[in-house]
Design an enzyme around this catalytic site. Structure first.
Site, short mmCIF file in Angstrom:
data_model
loop_
_atom_site.label_atom_id
_atom_site.label_comp_id
_atom_site.label_asym_id
_atom_site.label_seq_id
_atom_site.Cartn_x
_atom_site.Cartn_y
_atom_site.Cartn_z
CG ASN A 12 -1.61 1.05 1.36
OD1 ASN A 12 -1.96 2.10 0.30
ND2 ASN A 12 -2.65 1.37 2.33
CE LYS A 14 -0.23 3.60 4.96
NZ LYS A 14 -0.10 3.92 6.37
CG HIS A 95 -6.16 1.55 5.54
ND1 HIS A 95 -5.61 2.32 6.22
CD2 HIS A 95 -5.07 0.64 5.02
CE1 HIS A 95 -4.41 1.95 6.44
NE2 HIS A 95 -3.91 1.09 5.95
CD GLU A 97 -3.14 5.47 6.94
OE1 GLU A 97 -1.87 5.17 7.23
OE2 GLU A 97 -3.23 5.50 5.74
CD GLU A 162 -4.17 -2.71 7.41
OE1 GLU A 162 -3.46 -2.85 6.68
OE2 GLU A 162 -4.99 -1.88 7.46
N GLY A 168 1.96 2.33 11.57
CA GLY A 168 2.80 3.33 11.38
C GLY A 168 3.39 3.69 12.61
CB SER A 208 4.50 -1.47 12.41
OG SER A 208 4.07 -0.28 12.54
#
Length: 292
Positions: A12, A14, A95, A97, A162, A168, A208
């Site tokens: 990904n 991003k 996702h 985010e 996730e 991250g 991560s």
């Protein structure tokens, strides 16, 4: 009947990179894929939409998101039909985010209904507070239950666990923690949809993921792939691919059907110095690279 779940690796990218830099990265990926046997692993890249809709390569491209709506008066949206028309038949949905606000915290089942003909990877995961409160399994079960009514073609469907507290942050779930969750998710699927679907559904891990931990993660019985979200770095990416290939030879695997019928398009430009192929036997080299 016992089958093998094919390993799934998703890079990904991003909202990163210019057309020039992503073209260079794409070129490195293409050159690497040409030198390895990918029969045991599906390798997808999820660049920004600008790069995803470029033309000219042999990469399997995955959209980072898709509209819940069909084509129409929906400014700023991209529909499933438009992605398929562009040769992009994979998409990520949910996702973390994109699920930070309350408005989209719950999964929209109409997004799955709209994905006719697409391969879908739905992201699930708990927050740090939910884990500390012992709510991880309940949160994931609710997220899974919200999408189950909309799934008609399980061979085109996968999950990516996730944990939001590991996205991250550098705080990766241990292999044992990730396996515990993946095992629970598979057992929950078995209760909801039966053993056959549960044994065939791919469940990836993302959060991560690093070259130094990818081998241990992918070696777990119920972790069927990795979604890497950080560094745009070809050598680091190959550590994940190579780990998937090695893991696919382990007897833990069970086959999953379905494949992408068309080849998505992504232009490849000039290679950068770091965009080089790393042979599997040199996987130890990957430990020098940072988080991916």
């Amino acid at each position: 009947m016992s089958t093998t779940r094919k390993c799934l690796i998703i890079g990904n990218w991003k909202c990163n990179g210019t057309i020039s830099s992503t073209n260079a990265l794409a070129k490195g990926v293409i050159e690497g894929l040409a030198k390895i046997d990918t029969k045991a692993v599906d390798v997808l890249v999820a660049p920004s939409m600008v790069s995803a809709l470029s033309n000219g390569s042999k990469l399997q491209v995955c959209s980072q998101n898709v509209s819940a709506n069909p084509c129409g008066a929906f400014t700023g949206e991209v529909s499933a039909d438009q992605l398929i028309d562009a040769g992009i038949e994979w998409t990520i949905i949910g996702h973390s985010e994109r699920r930070q606000s309350h408005k989209i915290q719950s999964f929209e089942t109409d997004k799955l209904i709209a994905q006719k003909g697409m391969n879908v990877c739905v992201c699930i995961g708990e927050t740090e507070a939910e884990r500390k409160e012992g709510k991880t399994f309940k949160v994931l079960e609710n997220q899974i239950k919200s999408v189950l009514p909309s799934i008609s073609s399980w061979e085109r469907f996968s999950f990516a666990y996730e944990p939001l507290w590991a996205i991250g942050t550098g705080n990766t779930a241990s292999a044992e923690q990730a396996q515990e969750v993946h095992d629970h998710v598979r057992k929950f699927l078995a209760k909801q949809k039966g053993e056959k679907i549960a044994s065939q559904t791919r469940i990836c891990y993302g959060g991560s993921v690093k070259p130094k931990n990818c081998k241990e993660l992918i070696a777990q019985k119920d972790i069927d792939g990795l979604e890497a979200n950080q560094d745009l770095n070809v050598p680091s990416g190959w550590c994940l691919v190579n780990a998937g290939i090695v893991s696919s030879r382990h007897p833990k695997r069970h086959q999953v059907g379905g494949s992408v019928s068309r080849v998505p398009q992504l232009t490849a430009g000039q290679s950068r110095p770091e965009a080089t192929y790393v042979h599997p036997r040199h996987s130890r080299y990957c430990s020098t690279y940072h988080e991916v």
